[in-house]
Design an enzyme around this catalytic site. Structure first.
Site, PDB file in Angstrom:
ATOM      1  N   HIS A  53      -0.155   6.353  -4.327  1.00 53.09           N
ATOM      2  CA  HIS A  53      -0.659   5.057  -3.869  1.00 53.09           C
ATOM      3  C   HIS A  53       0.431   4.192  -3.249  1.00 53.09           C
ATOM      4  O   HIS A  53       1.562   4.144  -3.733  1.00 53.09           O
ATOM      5  CB  HIS A  53      -1.378   4.314  -5.000  1.00 53.09           C
ATOM      6  N   ASP A  70       7.189   2.767  -8.035  1.00 54.44           N
ATOM      7  CA  ASP A  70       5.808   3.029  -8.446  1.00 54.44           C
ATOM      8  C   ASP A  70       4.905   2.416  -7.363  1.00 54.44           C
ATOM      9  O   ASP A  70       4.740   1.198  -7.326  1.00 54.44           O
ATOM     10  CB  ASP A  70       5.545   2.395  -9.807  1.00 54.44           C
ATOM     11  N   GLU A  73      -4.663   1.360  -6.643  1.00 56.28           N
ATOM     12  CA  GLU A  73      -4.370   1.937  -7.956  1.00 56.28           C
ATOM     13  C   GLU A  73      -3.916   0.898  -8.963  1.00 56.28           C
ATOM     14  O   GLU A  73      -4.297   0.951 -10.144  1.00 56.28           O
ATOM     15  CB  GLU A  73      -3.288   3.022  -7.801  1.00 56.28           C
ATOM     16  N   GLU A  74      -3.093  -0.055  -8.540  1.00 59.16           N
ATOM     17  CA  GLU A  74      -2.519  -1.013  -9.482  1.00 59.16           C
ATOM     18  C   GLU A  74      -3.564  -1.928 -10.112  1.00 59.16           C
ATOM     19  O   GLU A  74      -3.293  -2.574 -11.129  1.00 59.16           O
ATOM     20  CB  GLU A  74      -1.430  -1.851  -8.805  1.00 59.16           C
ATOM     21  N   ASP A 101       2.361  10.381  -9.427  1.00 57.42           N
ATOM     22  CA  ASP A 101       2.697   9.013  -9.816  1.00 57.42           C
ATOM     23  C   ASP A 101       3.872   9.086 -10.798  1.00 57.42           C
ATOM     24  O   ASP A 101       4.248  10.163 -11.250  1.00 57.42           O
ATOM     25  CB  ASP A 101       1.485   8.323 -10.435  1.00 57.42           C
ATOM     26  N   HIS A 139       7.411  -1.225 -13.504  1.00 60.98           N
ATOM     27  CA  HIS A 139       6.816  -2.540 -13.248  1.00 60.98           C
ATOM     28  C   HIS A 139       7.831  -3.672 -13.412  1.00 60.98           C
ATOM     29  O   HIS A 139       7.464  -4.806 -13.710  1.00 60.98           O
ATOM     30  CB  HIS A 139       5.572  -2.777 -14.118  1.00 60.98           C
TER      31      HIS A 139
END
Length: 338
Positions: A61, A178, A210-211, A231, A311
C-alpha cells in the site's frame, strides 16, 4: 530500489490523498511494459501474464499515516484529527505540509501547545492528545480569518516530513517505510517478472486505504487463488522479527494466516539461504486480512521487511529489503502446490 523508495516516500500520500503516489507506481510499471488499470477506489491493478490463469496477487500500500485539519483556532494554529493510528508523541516536533483544496501546500510544524519550558510548567507532564497538539503555520497569521485567507479550511489533509536518510552502514531511516518500502520492492521485482516465464499469472494490487482498514478488499480478479500482503514486520519487546531479514507472519489480530503458504515461504528461505524470521503481531491487520473479512475465497499470507519503530520515525536495513525481494522472486517462479 532505495532510490525508488526515496522518491516514493517524498510524495505526500496520507490515506484518502494517494493519487500522486498511485500515478508514480503506474508510471514505473508502464515504463516496463506492464499492463495496469485503475480501480474505482483509486487503487492500481497490474498484471504479469503466466502459463496458468490460476493467479497470485501481491499487494502493498502507498497510503500512509497523516492528519486532517479538524479546527482552526483563534490563535491561527490548527487542531488535527488523525488519519490512521499512531501516538501523538510520534509526530510531535515534526515539520508538515497542509494541503489546500487547490492543491498547493502551506508549511508548518506540529507541536504540543505547552511547548515552551520558559512559559509552561507542565511542558514535560502534559498529556499529548488531540486537544493540545497543534500545527504552527509558517505564515504570519494570528486569527481564524487570516488562516482562511490563506485558503486553509477544515478537512484539508496534513502530511508529515519523511526525513528520508540512508546511512553508510545500510540503514534506511524515514517515515512511511510502512508500506512504501514494500511498494519499492514490488516495483523493483517487476523488472524480473517481465522477463520470467511465470507458471501462474501474477497481479499487483497497489492499495490506497490500508492504514484506515479497508484497502485491498475490492477489485481482486476472480482467478486469484493466493493473496500475499507485502507489508512490514513489526519489531519490539517479545517480537522475533528484526531489521535484517524477511518477516513471515504466522498470526495477527485477525487470526492465523494460511499454513500451507507459510510453510512454502519458510521452505523457500531455507532452500535458497534467504534470512527470515517467523513472527506474530498482536496489534496488526493487513490488506490480506481485509480481503478475507470481505469474503474472498483465497489463501492469504503476510510477509515483508522488518521495520523498527513502526508508525513513528521508522528504520530498516537494506538486507531486509533484499531478502523480501528474493523470497518474492522465488515464490513467483514456483508452481502452486510446491
Amino acid at each position: 530500489m532505495i532510490e525508488t523508495l526515496k522518491r516514493l516516500v517524498e510524495i505526500p500520500s496520507p490515506s484518502g490523498m494517494t493519487d500522486e503516489a498511485i500515478r508514480f507506481a503506474e508510471k514505473e510499471l508502464n515504463t516496463l511494459g506492464v499492463s495496469t488499470e485503475r480501480l474505482h477506489k483509486g487503487a492500481l491493478l497490474a498484471t504479469f501474464p503466466g502459463k496458468s490463469d490460476k493467479a497470485r496477487l501481491l499487494t502493498a500500500h502507498v497510503d500512509t499515516l497523516g492528519a486532517m485539519v479538524k479546527e482552526i483556532l483563534p490563535s491561527g494554529r490548527l487542531r488535527l484529527t488523525q488519519v490512521g493510528g499512531y501516538a501523538w508523541t510520534a509526530i510531535e516536533g515534526e515539520n508538515c505540509l497542509v494541503h489546500r483544496e487547490d492543491g498547493e501546500a502551506v508549511e508548518g510544524t506540529i507541536l504540543v501547545h505547552q511547548s515552551s519550558v520558559h512559559v509552561y510548567k507542565d511542558t514535560n507532564s502534559a498529556e499529548r492528545t488531540a486537544a493540545n497538539i497543534e500545527v504552527r503555520l509558517d505564515m504570519n497569521v494570528h486569527s481564524v480569518e487570516e488562516v482562511r485567507e490563506l485558503g486553509i479550511e477544515v478537512g484539508d489533509f496534513v502530511s508529515f516530513d519523511p526525513r528520508f536518510n540512508v546511512t553508510q552502514s545500510g540503514y534506511i531511516k524515514s517515515r512511511h517505510l510502512d508500506d512504501k518500502a514494500s511498494v519499492a520492492i514490488l516495483l523493483d521485482l517487476a523488472k524480473d517478472l517481465v522477463k520470467l516465464e511465470l507458471p501462474h499469472t501474477i497481479h499487483y494490487l497497489i492499495s490506497n486505504y490500508e492504514e484506515v482498514g479497508f484497502g485491498g478488499n475490492a477489485g481482486i480478479p476472480s482467478q486469484v487463488v493466493e493473496y500475499i500482503a507485502v507489508d512490514m514486520g513489526a519489531l519490539g519487546d517479545g517480537q522475533h522479527s528484526d531489521e535484517y531479514t524477511v518477516s513471515i507472519c504466522a498470526k495477527d489480530s485477525s487470526g492465523p494466516y494460511d499454513l500451507t503458504l507459510r510453510r512454502q515461504f519458510t521452505s523457500l528461505c531455507k532452500e535458497h539461504d534467504i534470512a527470515y524470521k517467523v513472527d506474530i503481531y498482536p496489534f496488526y491487520g493487513s490488506d490480506a486480512s481485509a480481503a478475507i473479512r470481505a469474503g474472498y475465497d483465497v489463501k492469504h499470507a503476510l510477509i515483508g521487511p522488518g521495520i523498527e519503530s513502526s508508525h513513528s520515525y521508522e528504520r530498516t536495513h537494506q538486507t531486509s529489503l533484499d531478502a523480501t525481494r528474493e523470497l518474492l522472486r522465488r515464490y513467483a517462479m514456483t508452481t502452486m502446490g510446491e
